[in-house]
Structure formats: structure tokens, C-alpha cells
Design a protein around this motif. Structure first.
Motif, PDB file in Angstrom:
ATOM      1  N   GLU A  86       4.313 -38.689  -0.487  1.00 30.58           N
ATOM      2  CA  GLU A  86       4.508 -38.545   0.947  1.00 30.58           C
ATOM      3  C   GLU A  86       5.563 -37.476   1.187  1.00 30.58           C
ATOM      4  N   MET A  87       5.301 -36.607   2.141  1.00 31.03           N
ATOM      5  CA  MET A  87       6.211 -35.514   2.462  1.00 31.03           C
ATOM      6  C   MET A  87       6.462 -35.505   3.966  1.00 31.03           C
ATOM      7  N   GLU A  88       7.613 -34.970   4.351  1.00 28.17           N
ATOM      8  CA  GLU A  88       7.919 -34.853   5.773  1.00 28.17           C
ATOM      9  C   GLU A  88       8.394 -33.436   6.070  1.00 28.17           C
ATOM     10  N   ILE A  89       8.118 -32.997   7.285  1.00 32.17           N
ATOM     11  CA  ILE A  89       8.481 -31.651   7.719  1.00 32.17           C
ATOM     12  C   ILE A  89       9.571 -31.783   8.769  1.00 32.17           C
ATOM     13  N   GLN A  90      10.656 -31.018   8.596  1.00 31.99           N
ATOM     14  CA  GLN A  90      11.727 -31.019   9.578  1.00 31.99           C
ATOM     15  C   GLN A  90      11.970 -29.606  10.050  1.00 31.99           C
ATOM     16  N   GLY A  91      12.118 -29.450  11.344  1.00 35.58           N
ATOM     17  CA  GLY A  91      12.366 -28.140  11.933  1.00 35.58           C
ATOM     18  C   GLY A  91      11.671 -28.048  13.278  1.00 35.58           C
ATOM     19  N   VAL A  92      12.269 -27.332  14.204  1.00 38.38           N
ATOM     20  CA  VAL A  92      11.690 -27.194  15.534  1.00 38.38           C
ATOM     21  C   VAL A  92      10.421 -26.351  15.442  1.00 38.38           C
ATOM     22  N   SER A 106       2.401 -24.740   9.998  1.00 42.22           N
ATOM     23  CA  SER A 106       3.186 -23.877  10.876  1.00 42.22           C
ATOM     24  C   SER A 106       4.639 -24.144  10.516  1.00 42.22           C
ATOM     25  N   VAL A 107       5.223 -23.252   9.707  1.00 38.13           N
ATOM     26  CA  VAL A 107       6.570 -23.503   9.192  1.00 38.13           C
ATOM     27  C   VAL A 107       7.491 -22.304   9.392  1.00 38.13           C
ATOM     28  N   GLY A 108       7.419 -21.685  10.568  1.00 42.93           N
ATOM     29  CA  GLY A 108       8.370 -20.653  10.903  1.00 42.93           C
ATOM     30  C   GLY A 108       7.960 -19.235  10.578  1.00 42.93           C
ATOM     31  N   TYR A 109       6.779 -19.037  10.028  1.00 42.54           N
ATOM     32  CA  TYR A 109       6.309 -17.681   9.781  1.00 42.54           C
ATOM     33  C   TYR A 109       5.633 -17.149  11.043  1.00 42.54           C
ATOM     34  N   SER A 110       5.334 -15.861  11.079  1.00 42.37           N
ATOM     35  CA  SER A 110       4.670 -15.275  12.239  1.00 42.37           C
ATOM     36  C   SER A 110       3.201 -15.684  12.303  1.00 42.37           C
ATOM     37  N   HIS A 111       2.701 -16.270  11.219  1.00 40.91           N
ATOM     38  CA  HIS A 111       1.307 -16.687  11.152  1.00 40.91           C
ATOM     39  C   HIS A 111       1.234 -18.103  10.594  1.00 40.91           C
ATOM     40  N   ASN A 147       3.355 -27.405  -4.640  1.00 39.41           N
ATOM     41  CA  ASN A 147       2.855 -26.139  -4.090  1.00 39.41           C
ATOM     42  C   ASN A 147       2.984 -26.110  -2.568  1.00 39.41           C
ATOM     43  N   ILE A 148       2.749 -27.253  -1.913  1.00 39.73           N
ATOM     44  CA  ILE A 148       2.923 -27.324  -0.460  1.00 39.73           C
ATOM     45  C   ILE A 148       4.399 -27.141  -0.117  1.00 39.73           C
ATOM     46  N   ARG A 149       5.268 -27.770  -0.865  1.00 36.08           N
ATOM     47  CA  ARG A 149       6.714 -27.696  -0.621  1.00 36.08           C
ATOM     48  C   ARG A 149       7.242 -26.272  -0.807  1.00 36.08           C
ATOM     49  N   GLU A 150       6.616 -25.510  -1.689  1.00 35.37           N
ATOM     50  CA  GLU A 150       7.064 -24.138  -1.955  1.00 35.37           C
ATOM     51  C   GLU A 150       6.933 -23.224  -0.746  1.00 35.37           C
ATOM     52  N   TRP A 151       6.055 -23.552   0.208  1.00 39.33           N
ATOM     53  CA  TRP A 151       5.883 -22.694   1.377  1.00 39.33           C
ATOM     54  C   TRP A 151       7.139 -22.651   2.223  1.00 39.33           C
ATOM     55  N   LYS A 152       7.890 -23.747   2.278  1.00 41.86           N
ATOM     56  CA  LYS A 152       9.150 -23.762   3.025  1.00 41.86           C
ATOM     57  C   LYS A 152      10.034 -24.857   2.443  1.00 41.86           C
ATOM     58  N   ARG A 153      10.816 -24.490   1.434  1.00 44.20           N
ATOM     59  CA  ARG A 153      11.724 -25.451   0.821  1.00 44.20           C
ATOM     60  C   ARG A 153      12.833 -25.798   1.805  1.00 44.20           C
ATOM     61  N   PRO A 154      13.370 -27.014   1.736  1.00 48.92           N
ATOM     62  CA  PRO A 154      14.451 -27.377   2.655  1.00 48.92           C
ATOM     63  C   PRO A 154      15.693 -26.528   2.396  1.00 48.92           C
ATOM     64  N   TYR A 157      21.602 -25.551   5.069  1.00 46.79           N
ATOM     65  CA  TYR A 157      22.460 -25.451   6.238  1.00 46.79           C
ATOM     66  C   TYR A 157      21.987 -26.314   7.403  1.00 46.79           C
ATOM     67  N   LYS A 158      20.714 -26.214   7.756  1.00 46.29           N
ATOM     68  CA  LYS A 158      20.177 -27.039   8.838  1.00 46.29           C
ATOM     69  C   LYS A 158      19.219 -28.114   8.333  1.00 46.29           C
ATOM     70  N   GLY A 159      18.766 -28.007   7.086  1.00 44.56           N
ATOM     71  CA  GLY A 159      17.847 -28.993   6.514  1.00 44.56           C
ATOM     72  C   GLY A 159      16.405 -28.773   6.901  1.00 44.56           C
ATOM     73  N   LYS A 160      16.085 -27.600   7.460  1.00 42.43           N
ATOM     74  CA  LYS A 160      14.715 -27.326   7.883  1.00 42.43           C
ATOM     75  C   LYS A 160      13.835 -27.064   6.659  1.00 42.43           C
ATOM     76  N   GLY A 161      12.592 -27.532   6.717  1.00 40.10           N
ATOM     77  CA  GLY A 161      11.644 -27.263   5.648  1.00 40.10           C
ATOM     78  C   GLY A 161      10.786 -28.474   5.330  1.00 40.10           C
ATOM     79  N   ILE A 162      10.020 -28.356   4.242  1.00 43.34           N
ATOM     80  CA  ILE A 162       9.132 -29.427   3.800  1.00 43.34           C
ATOM     81  C   ILE A 162       9.828 -30.144   2.652  1.00 43.34           C
ATOM     82  N   ARG A 163       9.993 -31.455   2.794  1.00 41.57           N
ATOM     83  CA  ARG A 163      10.669 -32.236   1.756  1.00 41.57           C
ATOM     84  C   ARG A 163       9.859 -33.481   1.429  1.00 41.57           C
TER      85      ARG A 163
END
Length: 177
Positions: A86-92, A106-111, A147-154, A157-163
């Protein structure tokens, strides 16, 4: 003596095993998996249990003994209950959506990132900020989750990302004036 290797692997209800040479095949309600043990161990089925015994007292035989028993236990667990990460995504604005065998992130990239899920693994998103990876192969489930977590590691500083669910991220203090 291997503490792990000494324990027999019990076949739970609904699972069956067959041995041909050094290959063991386990069938269950979720599918079929097989494992080929090395020549240093002997595999036997006694009733509803699988026993692994070393063929000698060499260091290699003893290390293969515990490892083979653990691999067989993972086969039985995989075909009966399966494995889940189980994974959770944090970030606005960060979210995920599963559509067939594609996970849209959708993890903060332009696409939007399209992650292709391999066969044998299922990915579900019960909430837009939760990802559940399931399958019968423990190694494959863990690799897909990594591999999913690698797209946006936490980030620290703010804890944003996939954990992973329950993962502790060491937080750093930001700049001071």
C-alpha cells in the motif's frame, strides 16, 4: 543448523504442490508458481507439508537450505493469499488514477505520467491519494511498487511525494533568516 530451514512449509487448504526433480510447483486459488531449488538441498512432500533438507554440511548447502524454504513459503503464500503493498501520495494536486493496466500519476510534472503495469500485478486506487499494488509474486509486487515510488520520492523538507504506507520520512529544517 538453520532455524528457518528446519520448519516444514505447511500447505494451507486449497493449495497443492508437486515436485519433479529440483523444481516444485504450487497451485492455489490465485494461480500457479514454481521454484527450482539448487542441488545442495532435497525437497520432499510429507502429507500436507513440504520439507527441505540439506545434502551436506557445507556452508553453501546450509545457506541454500533456509533460502529454499523461504522461497517455497513465499510460493504458498502467494498462490493462497497473495502479496500487497500500500502506498500513499502526499502533496497539493498530487493524485493517481488506475485505468486498465495503466496508472496515471499527477505528481508535479508539467505532464501526466503513464505507468504501464506488468502482467501478474494489479494496481488499484481506492482514493486518489492511495495506490494498492497486489500480485502473487512478492518480488514483482515490491519491484512495481518501487518503480512507482521512483517517479516522485518523498522529499525531506515538505514530505511531498509517493511513499509506502506507514513509512517514516526524516524531515529537515528549512533555511533560517
Amino acid at each position: 543448523m538453520s532455524r528457518i530451514g528446519k520448519k516444514p512449509v505447511t500447505l494451507v487448504k486449497g493449495a497443492s504442490a508437486s515436485i519433479s526433480g529440483q523444481t516444485i510447483e504450487v497451485k492455489g486459488p490465485k494461480g500457479t508458481r514454481s521454484f527450482t531449488a539448487g542441488d545442495d538441498v532435497t525437497l520432499t512432500i510429507e502429507g500436507d507439508a513440504i520439507k527441505v533438507t540439506p545434502r551436506g554440511l557445507s556452508k553453501r548447502a546450509r545457506s541454500q537450505w533456509g533460502m529454499s524454504r523461504s522461497m517455497i513459503q513465499n510460493l504458498v503464500t502467494g498462490v493462497t493469499t497473495g502479496f500487497k503493498k500500500e502506498m500513499e501520495i502526499q502533496g497539493v494536486g498530487y493524485r493517481a488514477a488506475a485505468q486498465g493496466n495503466v496508472l496515471k500519476l499527477s505528481v508535479g510534472y508539467s505532464h501526466e505520467v503513464n505507468f504501464e503495469v506488468p502482467k501478474g500485478v494489479t494496481v488499484a486506487t481506492p482514493k486518489p491519494t492511495e495506490i494498492v499494488v497486489e500480485g502473487i509474486d512478492q518480488q514483482e509486487v515490491g519491484q512495481v511498487a518501487a518503480n512507482i515510488r521512483e517517479w516522485k520520492r518523498p522529499e525531506p523538507y515538505k514530505g511531498k511525494g509517493i511513499r509506502y504506507k506507514g513509512e517514516f520520512i526524516f524531515r529537515k529544517e528549512g533555511k533560517k533568516k
